[in-house]
Design an enzyme around this catalytic site. Structure first.
Site, PDB file in Angstrom:
ATOM      1  N   ALA A  75      61.349  23.161  46.747  1.00 56.89           N
ATOM      2  CA  ALA A  75      61.900  22.149  47.718  1.00 56.89           C
ATOM      3  C   ALA A  75      61.874  20.626  47.080  1.00 56.89           C
ATOM      4  O   ALA A  75      61.209  20.615  45.870  1.00 56.89           O
ATOM      5  CB  ALA A  75      60.852  22.158  48.787  1.00 56.89           C
TER       6      ALA A  75
ATOM      7  N   GLY B 126      59.983  26.883  46.282  1.00 57.34           N
ATOM      8  CA  GLY B 126      61.034  27.162  47.630  1.00 57.34           C
ATOM      9  C   GLY B 126      62.402  27.869  46.904  1.00 57.34           C
ATOM     10  O   GLY B 126      63.054  28.515  47.410  1.00 57.34           O
TER      11      GLY B 126
ATOM     12  N   GLU C 166      61.340  31.379  46.557  1.00 65.33           N
ATOM     13  CA  GLU C 166      61.508  32.002  48.104  1.00 65.33           C
ATOM     14  C   GLU C 166      62.803  32.112  48.379  1.00 65.33           C
ATOM     15  O   GLU C 166      62.927  33.146  49.101  1.00 65.33           O
ATOM     16  CB  GLU C 166      60.384  30.850  48.880  1.00 65.33           C
ATOM     17  CG  GLU C 166      59.042  30.875  48.699  1.00 65.33           C
ATOM     18  CD  GLU C 166      58.399  29.653  49.524  1.00 65.33           C
ATOM     19  OE1 GLU C 166      59.033  28.664  49.454  1.00 65.33           O
ATOM     20  OE2 GLU C 166      57.448  30.173  50.165  1.00 65.33           O
TER      21      GLU C 166
ATOM     22  N   GLU D   2      53.366  25.833  44.122  1.00 65.83           N
ATOM     23  CA  GLU D   2      53.197  24.873  45.253  1.00 65.83           C
ATOM     24  C   GLU D   2      51.727  24.351  45.386  1.00 65.83           C
ATOM     25  O   GLU D   2      51.491  23.026  45.604  1.00 65.83           O
ATOM     26  CB  GLU D   2      53.370  25.633  46.589  1.00 65.83           C
ATOM     27  CG  GLU D   2      54.775  25.646  47.092  1.00 65.83           C
ATOM     28  CD  GLU D   2      55.251  27.079  46.402  1.00 65.83           C
ATOM     29  OE1 GLU D   2      54.968  27.644  45.649  1.00 65.83           O
ATOM     30  OE2 GLU D   2      56.521  27.557  46.906  1.00 65.83           O
TER      31      GLU D   2
HETATM   32  N1  DAK Z   1      61.816  18.157  43.537  1.00 63.20           N
HETATM   33  C1  DAK Z   1      62.431  16.966  43.250  1.00 63.20           C
HETATM   34  N2  DAK Z   1      62.777  16.479  42.121  1.00 63.20           N
HETATM   35  C2  DAK Z   1      62.552  17.640  41.023  1.00 63.20           C
HETATM   36  C3  DAK Z   1      61.868  18.741  41.252  1.00 63.20           C
HETATM   37  C4  DAK Z   1      61.478  19.157  42.674  1.00 63.20           C
HETATM   38  N3  DAK Z   1      60.925  20.263  43.090  1.00 63.20           N
HETATM   39  N4  DAK Z   1      61.830  19.547  40.243  1.00 63.20           N
HETATM   40  C5  DAK Z   1      62.351  18.728  39.122  1.00 63.20           C
HETATM   41  N5  DAK Z   1      62.799  17.429  39.851  1.00 63.20           N
HETATM   42  C6  DAK Z   1      63.420  16.210  38.975  1.00 63.20           C
HETATM   43  C7  DAK Z   1      62.392  15.675  38.372  1.00 63.20           C
HETATM   44  O1  DAK Z   1      61.798  14.787  39.059  1.00 63.20           O
HETATM   45  C8  DAK Z   1      63.431  14.907  37.237  1.00 63.20           C
HETATM   46  O2  DAK Z   1      63.852  13.768  37.853  1.00 63.20           O
HETATM   47  P1  DAK Z   1      63.987  12.286  37.000  1.00 63.20           P
HETATM   48  O3  DAK Z   1      62.633  12.104  36.614  1.00 63.20           O
HETATM   49  O4  DAK Z   1      64.855  12.833  36.009  1.00 63.20           O
HETATM   50  O5  DAK Z   1      64.688  11.461  38.115  1.00 63.20           O
HETATM   51  C9  DAK Z   1      64.529  15.878  37.082  1.00 63.20           C
HETATM   52  O6  DAK Z   1      64.340  16.949  38.147  1.00 63.20           O
HETATM   53  C10 DAK Z   1      64.167  16.871  35.926  1.00 63.20           C
HETATM   54  O7  DAK Z   1      62.890  17.249  35.714  1.00 63.20           O
HETATM   55  P2  DAK Z   1      61.985  17.412  34.620  1.00 63.20           P
HETATM   56  O8  DAK Z   1      62.031  15.975  33.981  1.00 63.20           O
HETATM   57  O9  DAK Z   1      60.673  17.488  35.071  1.00 63.20           O
HETATM   58  O10 DAK Z   1      62.367  18.512  33.839  1.00 63.20           O
HETATM   59  P3  DAK Z   1      61.559  19.389  32.906  1.00 63.20           P
HETATM   60  O11 DAK Z   1      62.616  20.336  31.969  1.00 63.20           O
HETATM   61  O12 DAK Z   1      60.668  18.614  31.982  1.00 63.20           O
HETATM   62  O13 DAK Z   1      60.944  20.502  33.561  1.00 63.20           O
HETATM   63  C11 DAK Z   1      60.267  21.883  35.498  1.00 63.20           C
HETATM   64  C12 DAK Z   1      61.485  21.387  34.390  1.00 63.20           C
HETATM   65  C13 DAK Z   1      61.312  22.669  36.585  1.00 63.20           C
HETATM   66  C14 DAK Z   1      59.428  22.609  34.947  1.00 63.20           C
HETATM   67  C15 DAK Z   1      59.633  20.739  36.228  1.00 63.20           C
HETATM   68  O14 DAK Z   1      60.708  19.672  36.736  1.00 63.20           O
HETATM   69  C16 DAK Z   1      58.891  21.116  37.543  1.00 63.20           C
HETATM   70  O15 DAK Z   1      57.648  21.392  37.410  1.00 63.20           O
HETATM   71  N6  DAK Z   1      59.240  20.790  38.682  1.00 63.20           N
HETATM   72  C17 DAK Z   1      58.462  20.862  40.002  1.00 63.20           C
HETATM   73  C18 DAK Z   1      58.406  22.562  40.094  1.00 63.20           C
HETATM   74  C19 DAK Z   1      57.492  22.596  41.482  1.00 63.20           C
HETATM   75  O16 DAK Z   1      56.436  22.127  41.562  1.00 63.20           O
HETATM   76  N7  DAK Z   1      58.056  23.259  42.398  1.00 63.20           N
HETATM   77  C20 DAK Z   1      57.397  23.686  43.709  1.00 63.20           C
HETATM   78  C21 DAK Z   1      57.954  22.438  44.653  1.00 63.20           C
HETATM   79  S1  DAK Z   1      57.186  22.569  46.074  1.00 63.20           S
HETATM   80  C22 DAK Z   1      56.335  23.875  53.139  1.00 63.20           C
HETATM   81  C23 DAK Z   1      57.770  24.034  52.972  1.00 63.20           C
HETATM   82  C24 DAK Z   1      58.179  23.917  51.599  1.00 63.20           C
HETATM   83  C25 DAK Z   1      57.152  24.350  50.806  1.00 63.20           C
HETATM   84  C26 DAK Z   1      55.986  24.179  50.940  1.00 63.20           C
HETATM   85  C27 DAK Z   1      55.375  24.237  52.015  1.00 63.20           C
HETATM   86  N8  DAK Z   1      55.951  23.798  54.557  1.00 63.20           N
HETATM   87  C28 DAK Z   1      56.842  23.674  55.639  1.00 63.20           C
HETATM   88  C29 DAK Z   1      54.425  23.841  54.643  1.00 63.20           C
HETATM   89  C30 DAK Z   1      57.787  24.270  49.490  1.00 63.20           C
HETATM   90  C31 DAK Z   1      57.287  23.613  48.308  1.00 63.20           C
HETATM   91  C32 DAK Z   1      57.858  23.655  47.058  1.00 63.20           C
HETATM   92  O17 DAK Z   1      58.825  24.139  46.764  1.00 63.20           O
END
Ligand code: DAK
Length: 259
Positions: free
Chosen positions: A65, A110, A113, A133
């Site tokens: 997400a 997400g 998911e 998450e």
């Molecule tokens: N959201 C927004 N931007 C993101 C992103 C994300 N999930 N993932 C990456 N980006 C953005 C980065 O901020 C960066 O932006 P700039 O700094 O260039 O502006 C760009 O994409 C490139 O990312 P990186 O520089 O980090 O690239 P790397 O190759 O170094 O790393 C990576 C890739 C995929 C390992 C890393 O970006 C990463 O760890 N991303 C986050 C992964 C993550 O934590 N995913 C889970 C997200 S939380 C709920 C509803 C929904 C959810 C939960 C609860 N409820 C209703 C209760 C869902 C939650 C999630 O999915």
């Protein structure tokens, strides 16, 4: 079909929907999920399409997400009353034609998911799956704690959900999260062959099989088998059954065009 956050291709009876927010690692936001729902429903209703492929880029299926979009969400306004996730993420579950997910690179949170809502997954050897998450302070919100244990078993699912460990394509195949793995360079070509093969089958039967398998997740076994049996019996009133069995007996390939 023109979208801001999706790319669309069509290969015969196979429609390909590509998540496309390259600057944000295909992070899933409202606009993308609205567009995805729109595209999925249009293809589901289009008689020229029998199978839908959902994919991302070579680098990322989706990194979850959109954290930037949801960082300031509140319970009082955005998540509970606003029905975050529920309002537009789950259109894919109502699609009746087969949806194949093709995953290269990161498939996280997400994104994982969403991938698990596809009927089955084909992965590139570059794929990495995870539910990180907990590291951004929330539980998964689109079925991660439910579909992941069903797909790969409780022990592995707990491991991924609690530690944020990512699994690679080989482990994903070994544990049953994905059905096939291909080299990254050829995964789309191979996935399209798989999709074309399904598209050549009678679409009505493909829809019934999908429905039966999905029902099995919600029903006791005896009820689910009864459910399947109704489709099987009804099949004998369809042109697909007549064509399929005649073709076998006449030692020729079946032609399910339009069936
Ligand atoms: N959201 C927004 N931007 C993101 C992103 C994300 N999930 N993932 C990456 N980006 C953005 C980065 O901020 C960066 O932006 P700039 O700094 O260039 O502006 C760009 O994409 C490139 O990312 P990186 O520089 O980090 O690239 P790397 O190759 O170094 O790393 C990576 C890739 C995929 C390992 C890393 O970006 C990463 O760890 N991303 C986050 C992964 C993550 O934590 N995913 C889970 C997200 S939380 C709920 C509803 C929904 C959810 C939960 C609860 N409820 C209703 C209760 C869902 C939650 C999630 O999915």
């Amino acid at each position: 079909m023109q979208y801001a956050d999706l790319l669309i291709e069509q290969h015969g009876k196979v429609a390909v929907i590509r998540l496309n927010r390259p600057k944000a690692m295909n992070a899933l936001n409202d606009n993308m999920m609205n567009e995805l729902g729109d595209a999925l429903h249009k293809f589901d209703a289009d008689p020229a399409v029998n199978v839908i492929v959902l994919t991302g880029s070579e680098k990322v299926f989706a990194a979850g997400a959109d954290i930037a979009a949801m960082a300031n969400y509140t319970y009082a306004v955005d998540t509970y009353p606003g029905n975050y996730i529920g309002r537009n993420w789950e259109h894919i579950l109502n699609i009746r034609k087969p949806v194949i997910g093709v995953v290269s690179g990161y498939c996280l949170g997400g994104g994982c998911e969403l991938a698990m809502m596809c009927d089955f997954l084909i992965a590139a050897d570059s794929a990495k799956f995870g539910q990180p998450e907990i590291k951004v302070g929330v539980t998964p919100g689109a079925g991660g704690t439910q579909r992941l244990p069903r797909a790969i078993g409780k022990a592995k699912a707990m491991d991924l959900l609690l530690t944020t460990r990512m699994i690679d394509a080989a482990e994903a195949e070994r544990t049953g999260l994905v059905s096939r793995v291909y080299p990254a360079e050829s995964v789309m070509e191979e996935a399209l062959k798989v999709a074309q093969g399904i598209a050549d089958m009678p679409v009505s039967v493909a829809m019934q099989i999908k429905d039966c398998v999905n029902q099995a997740y919600q029903m006791p076994l005896t009820e689910a088998v009864r459910y399947e049996r109704r489709y099987f019996h009804a099949g004998f009133g369809t042109p697909a059954q007549k064509e399929g069995m005649s073709a076998f007996l006449e030692k020729r390939q079946p032609n399910f065009e339009g069936l």
